[in-house]
Design a protein around this motif. Structure first.
Motif, PDB file in Angstrom:
ATOM      1  N   PRO A 140     -38.751   3.595   0.776  1.00  0.00           N
ATOM      2  CA  PRO A 140     -38.215   4.426   1.860  1.00  0.00           C
ATOM      3  C   PRO A 140     -38.884   5.799   1.900  1.00  0.00           C
ATOM      4  N   SER A 141     -38.947   6.379   3.095  1.00  0.00           N
ATOM      5  CA  SER A 141     -39.541   7.708   3.258  1.00  0.00           C
ATOM      6  C   SER A 141     -38.739   8.768   2.516  1.00  0.00           C
ATOM      7  N   MET A 142     -37.420   8.610   2.510  1.00  0.00           N
ATOM      8  CA  MET A 142     -36.521   9.535   1.817  1.00  0.00           C
ATOM      9  C   MET A 142     -35.290   8.773   1.371  1.00  0.00           C
ATOM     10  N   LYS A 143     -34.567   9.399   0.485  1.00  0.00           N
ATOM     11  CA  LYS A 143     -33.263   8.891   0.088  1.00  0.00           C
ATOM     12  C   LYS A 143     -32.253  10.014   0.302  1.00  0.00           C
ATOM     13  N   LEU A 144     -31.198   9.701   1.056  1.00  0.00           N
ATOM     14  CA  LEU A 144     -30.095  10.640   1.263  1.00  0.00           C
ATOM     15  C   LEU A 144     -29.104  10.387   0.137  1.00  0.00           C
ATOM     16  N   ILE A 145     -28.889  11.410  -0.666  1.00  0.00           N
ATOM     17  CA  ILE A 145     -28.032  11.257  -1.836  1.00  0.00           C
ATOM     18  C   ILE A 145     -26.830  12.172  -1.695  1.00  0.00           C
ATOM     19  N   ARG A 146     -25.657  11.589  -1.869  1.00  0.00           N
ATOM     20  CA  ARG A 146     -24.404  12.351  -1.837  1.00  0.00           C
ATOM     21  C   ARG A 146     -23.829  12.320  -3.243  1.00  0.00           C
ATOM     22  N   VAL A 147     -23.876  13.478  -3.910  1.00  0.00           N
ATOM     23  CA  VAL A 147     -23.370  13.595  -5.275  1.00  0.00           C
ATOM     24  C   VAL A 147     -21.970  14.201  -5.197  1.00  0.00           C
ATOM     25  N   SER A 148     -21.015  13.557  -5.855  1.00  0.00           N
ATOM     26  CA  SER A 148     -19.644  14.074  -5.821  1.00  0.00           C
ATOM     27  C   SER A 148     -19.042  14.078  -7.223  1.00  0.00           C
ATOM     28  N   VAL A 149     -18.155  15.034  -7.419  1.00  0.00           N
ATOM     29  CA  VAL A 149     -17.403  15.142  -8.663  1.00  0.00           C
ATOM     30  C   VAL A 149     -15.941  15.249  -8.274  1.00  0.00           C
TER      31      VAL A 149
END
Length: 184
Positions: A140-149
């Protein structure tokens, strides 16, 4: 005027009114102190959560090389990739006190593609798009990452803090030399 007796001191009504005012003030102060303690606890958790999120984002951004294997851009997936694992983390506050935080992240693959077949990449499509070709590009061109705590406060209410970031792959030096040699 000899029949009048002069009294000194406060009457029972005055004492009761003064006591009610004092109790109202003490009650208000106690509620304020309780509110300040909860706010302090929330800020402590939010600060610890922010630090853990920042460490995880930095951890994932170190794995941006396009190569295959455990420590590569391709290995970054939901709750997978990097050196900091998903799950419970203890954040020390004092020598005998730690906050319990749970770290998770999701990953969405995003592709820059030529959707109108004019030879120019013109549109970003996520991995769920119906316009994505089958099979999708391998990288993939990019990876959208959602980091949560998330954590549980003292009232057992669930609290959370999250951030989204994009990670794009880089070409390793060996591959870059190979591409440069082929184009000359």
């Amino acid at each position: 005027m000899q029949g009048m007796i002069r009294q000194s001191g406060a009457s029972l009504l005055e004492v009761l009114i003064a006591s009610a005012i004092a109790l109202t003030g003490i009650s208000g102060f106690t509620q304020l102190q309780s509110s300040l303690m909860r706010t302090d606890e929330l800020l402590l958790y939010q600060n610890a959560a922010q630090q853990l999120i920042e460490r995880k984002v930095i951890d994932l951004k170190q794995f941006d090389s396009i190569r295959f294997g455990e420590n590569s851009y391709q290995s970054i997936a939901t709750n997978n990739g990097g050196r900091i694992p998903a799950g419970e983390h203890l954040h020390p506050v004092q020598s005998d006190v730690s906050l319990s935080l749970t770290l998770n992240w999701t990953v969405e693959r995003v592709y820059l593609l030529d959707t109108d077949n004019d030879g120019v990449k013109d549109r970003w499509l996520n991995e769920y798009s119906e316009q994505l070709p089958d099979p999708a590009p391998q990288v993939p061109s990019m990876k959208l990452i959602r980091v949560s705590v998330h954590w549980h406060d003292h009232d057992d209410g669930r609290q959370a803090l999250a951030i989204e970031t994009l990670i794009s792959p880089t070409i390793g030096a060996g591959r870059l030399r190979q591409l440069a040699n082929n184009s000359i």
